[in-house]
Design a protein around this motif. Structure first.
Motif, PDB file in Angstrom:
ATOM      1  N   HIS A 171      41.173  50.463  43.355  1.00 60.09           N
ATOM      2  CA  HIS A 171      41.808  51.574  42.632  1.00 60.09           C
ATOM      3  C   HIS A 171      42.714  52.373  43.576  1.00 60.09           C
ATOM      4  N   GLY A 219      45.797  46.352  38.310  1.00 61.63           N
ATOM      5  CA  GLY A 219      45.408  45.329  39.271  1.00 61.63           C
ATOM      6  C   GLY A 219      45.464  43.926  38.674  1.00 61.63           C
ATOM      7  N   ASP A 233      42.314  42.070  36.908  1.00 62.23           N
ATOM      8  CA  ASP A 233      42.191  41.862  35.461  1.00 62.23           C
ATOM      9  C   ASP A 233      43.512  41.254  34.996  1.00 62.23           C
ATOM     10  N   VAL A 290      42.220  43.584  45.699  1.00 62.19           N
ATOM     11  CA  VAL A 290      41.624  44.032  46.963  1.00 62.19           C
ATOM     12  C   VAL A 290      40.201  43.479  47.025  1.00 62.19           C
ATOM     13  N   MET A 298      36.699  43.411  44.796  1.00 61.12           N
ATOM     14  CA  MET A 298      36.077  44.717  44.552  1.00 61.12           C
ATOM     15  C   MET A 298      36.021  44.987  43.060  1.00 61.12           C
TER      16      MET A 298
HETATM   17  P1  AMP Z   1      38.753  49.575  36.042  1.00 63.90           P
HETATM   18  O1  AMP Z   1      38.333  50.920  36.529  1.00 63.90           O
HETATM   19  O2  AMP Z   1      37.835  48.463  36.419  1.00 63.90           O
HETATM   20  O3  AMP Z   1      39.126  49.589  34.581  1.00 63.90           O
HETATM   21  O4  AMP Z   1      40.105  49.222  36.801  1.00 63.90           O
HETATM   22  C1  AMP Z   1      41.197  50.110  36.789  1.00 63.90           C
HETATM   23  C2  AMP Z   1      42.383  49.423  37.393  1.00 63.90           C
HETATM   24  O5  AMP Z   1      42.080  49.032  38.732  1.00 63.90           O
HETATM   25  C3  AMP Z   1      42.771  48.145  36.647  1.00 63.90           C
HETATM   26  O6  AMP Z   1      44.182  48.049  36.609  1.00 63.90           O
HETATM   27  C4  AMP Z   1      42.155  47.071  37.494  1.00 63.90           C
HETATM   28  O7  AMP Z   1      42.810  45.828  37.385  1.00 63.90           O
HETATM   29  C5  AMP Z   1      42.345  47.654  38.881  1.00 63.90           C
HETATM   30  N1  AMP Z   1      41.413  47.035  39.818  1.00 63.90           N
HETATM   31  C6  AMP Z   1      40.075  46.879  39.662  1.00 63.90           C
HETATM   32  N2  AMP Z   1      39.539  46.222  40.705  1.00 63.90           N
HETATM   33  C7  AMP Z   1      40.576  45.920  41.541  1.00 63.90           C
HETATM   34  C8  AMP Z   1      40.687  45.230  42.790  1.00 63.90           C
HETATM   35  N3  AMP Z   1      39.629  44.694  43.400  1.00 63.90           N
HETATM   36  N4  AMP Z   1      41.913  45.121  43.350  1.00 63.90           N
HETATM   37  C9  AMP Z   1      42.997  45.656  42.734  1.00 63.90           C
HETATM   38  N5  AMP Z   1      42.961  46.309  41.570  1.00 63.90           N
HETATM   39  C10 AMP Z   1      41.769  46.453  40.966  1.00 63.90           C
END
Ligand code: AMP
Length: 281
Positions: free
Chosen positions: A38, A148, A151, A177, A185
């Protein structure tokens, strides 16, 4: 000091004032329990805009009836500190009733990109994602929004809705990441026991093995799927899906063609925790 908004009207007033000042606004939508993935989106946002806003909202409409909505990890105080360090100046953290008040009845359905992969395994998931992201983009009207590649299908869904609904936002996809040992992550990694945490490495190990086969000259998809499945089985990770697709259309392919970007995607259950990962191949 970071500002926290709970209501859409506050966001609208803030976004208006940013635009009136002629400033560029970046938005990073999240479900919180933030990690360095994030943070990478927030920092990139700060480099592309004058101001970065983030949303922290565990969106109920994207969870199925048997999924982990009620136990999704939360840490608002820790998240706000991470946001501040990453250069975020405004956080939108609404209650579900502020996003979906009584009488709410409008949903966004991105037809093609939502098919297959997680769309097939989690019915209604991308309808919930597309609805909340459309609402956030309409509310903030950011110049740029960052997501990210973790997804990967979600990124395609969001690119499509931004295009189709003329939202005019610059949608930026950012690399995954990973932890030092390769695990992508994820907020959901917090569910893993020590033993599951080790077994979870099967996803990235399988994808790396597929990538290595392609670098070694393999172009048929079947042996790539097989090597990924072998890793999952060896670590007792239950496959939800393993697919190799055209990276633009997300349609399954049977051969890797030179010059056509392709992506290997995997979803699997480590114990009861469902994890996803993907890599270009
Ligand atoms: P989430 O809180 O899981 O809904 O993710 C919020 C945003 O962070 C989304 O655009 C995800 O794709 C991105 N994201 C989650 N994990 C990662 C990661 N390991 N590396 C890069 N982006 C991420």
């Amino acid at each position: 000091m970071i500002r926290v908004f709970k209501m859409p009207l506050e966001v609208a007033a803030f976004a208006d004032s940013v635009r009136r000042q002629g400033k560029r606004l970046a938005l990073v939508p999240t479900m919180g329990f933030l990690h360095d993935g994030h943070v990478s989106l927030m920092r990139e946002g700060a480099s592309r805009a004058d101001m970065v806003a983030a949303s922290i909202f565990v969106n109920p409409t994207q969870f199925g009836p048997n999924e982990d909505l009620s136990r999704y990890p939360r840490d608002m105080a820790g998240d706000l500190a991470k946001c501040e360090r990453a250069g975020v100046s405004v956080v939108y953290a609404p209650e579900p009733a502020a996003v979906y008040p009584p009488g709410y009845q409008t949903y966004v359905d991105v037809t093609n990109a939502s098919q297959g992969l997680c769309g097939a395994k989690r019915p209604g998931h991308f309808r919930g994602v597309a609805t909340v992201v459309t609402k956030l983009l309409a509310l903030f009207r950011p110049h740029v929004a960052l997501f990210g590649e973790k997804d990967f299908q979600q990124l395609k869904v969001i690119e499509a809705l931004n295009r189709d609904l003329d939202l005019g936002c610059d949608i930026v996809g950012m690399p995954i990441v990973r932890e030092a040992d390769g695990l992508a992550m994820s907020s959901r990694n917090a569910y893993l026991s020590a033993d599951e945490r080790k077994r979870a490495l099967a996803l990235s190990r399988g994808l790396l093995a597929a990538q290595a086969l392609v670098r070694g000259g393999e172009s048929e998809v079947e042996p790539l799927l097989a090597v990924i499945r072998r890793e999952l089985q060896a670590s007792d990770v239950r496959e939800d899906y393993v697919e190799i697709v055209d990276a633009h259309t997300l349609r399954p392919i049977s051969r890797i063609e030179p010059g056509v970007p392709s992506r290997a995607l995997v979803a699997g259950f480590v114990g009861t925790t469902r994890l996803v990962d993907n890599m270009s191949v």
